[in-house]
Design a protein around this motif. Structure first.
Motif, mmCIF file in Angstrom:
data_model
loop_
_atom_site.group_PDB
_atom_site.id
_atom_site.type_symbol
_atom_site.label_atom_id
_atom_site.label_comp_id
_atom_site.label_asym_id
_atom_site.label_seq_id
_atom_site.Cartn_x
_atom_site.Cartn_y
_atom_site.Cartn_z
ATOM 1 N N SER A 41 0.844 -1.190 0.000
ATOM 2 C CA SER A 41 0.000 0.000 0.000
ATOM 3 C C SER A 41 0.880 1.242 0.000
ATOM 4 N N ILE A 42 0.279 2.402 -0.161
ATOM 5 C CA ILE A 42 1.008 3.656 -0.292
ATOM 6 C C ILE A 42 0.998 4.427 1.022
ATOM 7 N N VAL A 43 2.157 4.974 1.374
ATOM 8 C CA VAL A 43 2.266 5.924 2.475
ATOM 9 C C VAL A 43 2.548 7.282 1.853
ATOM 10 N N LYS A 44 1.609 8.214 1.991
ATOM 11 C CA LYS A 44 1.746 9.512 1.344
ATOM 12 C C LYS A 44 2.905 10.300 1.944
ATOM 13 N N GLY A 45 3.588 11.040 1.070
ATOM 14 C CA GLY A 45 4.694 11.866 1.505
ATOM 15 C C GLY A 45 4.221 13.163 2.128
ATOM 16 N N THR A 46 5.162 14.048 2.363
ATOM 17 C CA THR A 46 4.846 15.312 3.032
ATOM 18 C C THR A 46 4.712 16.468 2.057
ATOM 19 N N ALA A 47 4.676 16.149 0.758
ATOM 20 C CA ALA A 47 4.648 17.215 -0.248
ATOM 21 C C ALA A 47 3.308 17.935 -0.291
ATOM 22 N N GLY A 48 2.292 17.309 0.294
ATOM 23 C CA GLY A 48 0.982 17.956 0.290
ATOM 24 C C GLY A 48 0.115 17.458 -0.838
ATOM 25 N N LYS A 49 -0.312 18.358 -1.718
ATOM 26 C CA LYS A 49 -1.225 18.025 -2.790
ATOM 27 C C LYS A 49 -0.641 16.969 -3.722
ATOM 28 N N ALA A 50 -1.453 15.989 -4.042
ATOM 29 C CA ALA A 50 -1.011 14.922 -4.936
ATOM 30 C C ALA A 50 -0.741 15.464 -6.333
ATOM 31 N N SER A 51 0.223 14.859 -7.011
ATOM 32 C CA SER A 51 0.559 15.284 -8.361
ATOM 33 C C SER A 51 -0.492 14.800 -9.355
ATOM 34 N N THR A 52 -0.736 15.616 -10.355
ATOM 35 C CA THR A 52 -1.636 15.209 -11.440
ATOM 36 C C THR A 52 -0.850 14.958 -12.718
ATOM 37 N N ASP A 53 0.462 15.091 -12.617
ATOM 38 C CA ASP A 53 1.330 14.893 -13.770
ATOM 39 C C ASP A 53 1.838 13.455 -13.762
ATOM 40 N N PRO A 54 1.437 12.618 -14.712
ATOM 41 C CA PRO A 54 1.884 11.220 -14.723
ATOM 42 C C PRO A 54 3.389 11.077 -14.869
ATOM 43 N N LEU A 55 4.046 12.100 -15.375
ATOM 44 C CA LEU A 55 5.491 12.038 -15.513
ATOM 45 C C LEU A 55 6.200 12.224 -14.177
ATOM 46 N N ARG A 56 5.452 12.644 -13.171
ATOM 47 C CA ARG A 56 6.011 12.817 -11.833
ATOM 48 C C ARG A 56 5.467 11.748 -10.890
ATOM 49 N N GLN A 57 5.162 10.611 -11.452
ATOM 50 C CA GLN A 57 4.608 9.519 -10.662
ATOM 51 C C GLN A 57 5.327 8.213 -10.988
ATOM 52 N N CYS A 58 5.255 7.287 -10.048
ATOM 53 C CA CYS A 58 5.815 5.949 -10.239
ATOM 54 C C CYS A 58 4.676 4.934 -10.225
#
Length: 281
Positions: free
Chosen positions: A223-240
């Motif tokens: 499962s995913i543990v969200k980071g501290t960056a805040g708002k989730a990215s909507t850019d698929p190029l900035r995702q794994c």
């Protein structure tokens, strides 16, 4: 196979990375991925990896090159992995390389280390000769980071764990970046672990190692543990992407919470498109 996994990079903060980045990126370099952008940390923003994102199951991939069925990899490129005559063959679910393993003398018999020195050539798996007794004193010497070596010996950097040199007459320790007898050795996982590399796996590193120790496939309990960056990215190029999970940069994996695996390994999305893991001990 794990003993064959080498790649030249720079050790930073206990983890082996490249480009001054504090993340292990040897897998990207080996696959010939293209770094895009650069962060203040020295890491690329992401990589473009056609062998992953546009993978063709009927082709083989090695060192950034694509091989058709029956096409052979030059022996010089696979020699560091004690292999020869590697060619791409059809297989299910992915085309894969078939290679002939090279057996070195030191695999089969003891070597007289007290009386003899092994002689190597660049990119070789096995030693190519030996010099024994008083003849050792006739060999040229090299000094690298306060260590003395004899001609023909392999020399290793203390900080750059994956770059090595061969001692030769006239060796200049201040010119190792351009010396043809100093070289980076790529990782060999594309030759041997295609099912994990192209089947959705992510690289797992040991600290101070250049190449992935193994590849971890997705598990239903991840499962995913969200980071501290805040708002989730909507850019698929900035995702794994990892199995059914999509991680933003800064997110980490919760892997089998409470298990021995979770206690010894941390996995995160630091430099897309792949999550990577680091063994803590």
């Amino acid at each position: 196979m794990r003993a064959l996994k080498l790649l030249a990079v720079v050790t930073v903060c206990g983890v082996v990375g490249v480009f001054g980045c504090d993340q292990p990126l040897g897998h990207y370099k080996t696959m010939g991925c293209t770094p895009i952008g650069k962060l203040a940390t020295g890491c690329p923003e992401r990589y473009e990896c056609p062998s992953i994102t546009a993978h063709d199951n009927t082709k083989c991939y090695f060192n950034g090159k694509t091989y058709e069925i029956t096409q052979q990899v030059p022996d010089a490129e696979v020699a560091p992995f004690c292999s020869t005559n590697c060619y791409c063959r059809s297989a299910n679910p992915f085309a894969k390389f078939r290679c002939i393993h090279v057996g070195c003398p030191d695999f089969l018999q003891r070597f007289d280390h007290e009386n003899c020195l092994k002689q190597y050539k660049p990119n070789s798996c096995c030693y190519t000769g030996k010099v024994c007794g008083e003849d050792r004193q006739k060999l040229a010497t090299c000094e690298l980071e306060k260590e003395i070596y004899r001609e023909g010996q392999r020399m290793y950097f203390k900080e750059n764990k994956c770059r090595s040199c061969i001692c030769t007459a006239g060796f200049n320790a201040n010119a190792t970046d351009t010396d043809p007898n100093c070289f980076d050795t790529p990782c060999g996982f594309e030759l041997f672990e295609e099912k994990h590399v192209y089947g959705g796996g992510i690289p797992v590193y040991k600290k101070d190692r250049c190449c992935p120790w193994e590849w971890r496939l997705p598990q239903a309990s991840d499962s995913i543990v969200k980071g501290t960056a805040g708002k989730a990215s909507t850019d698929p190029l900035r995702q794994c992407k990892y199995g059914k999970l999509t991680l933003d940069v800064g997110d980490s994996l919760n892997i089998q919470q409470g298990t021995a695996e979770a206690q010894k390994m941390t996995c995160s999305c630091a430099v897309p498109p792949l999550v990577h893991c680091v063994l803590n001990n």
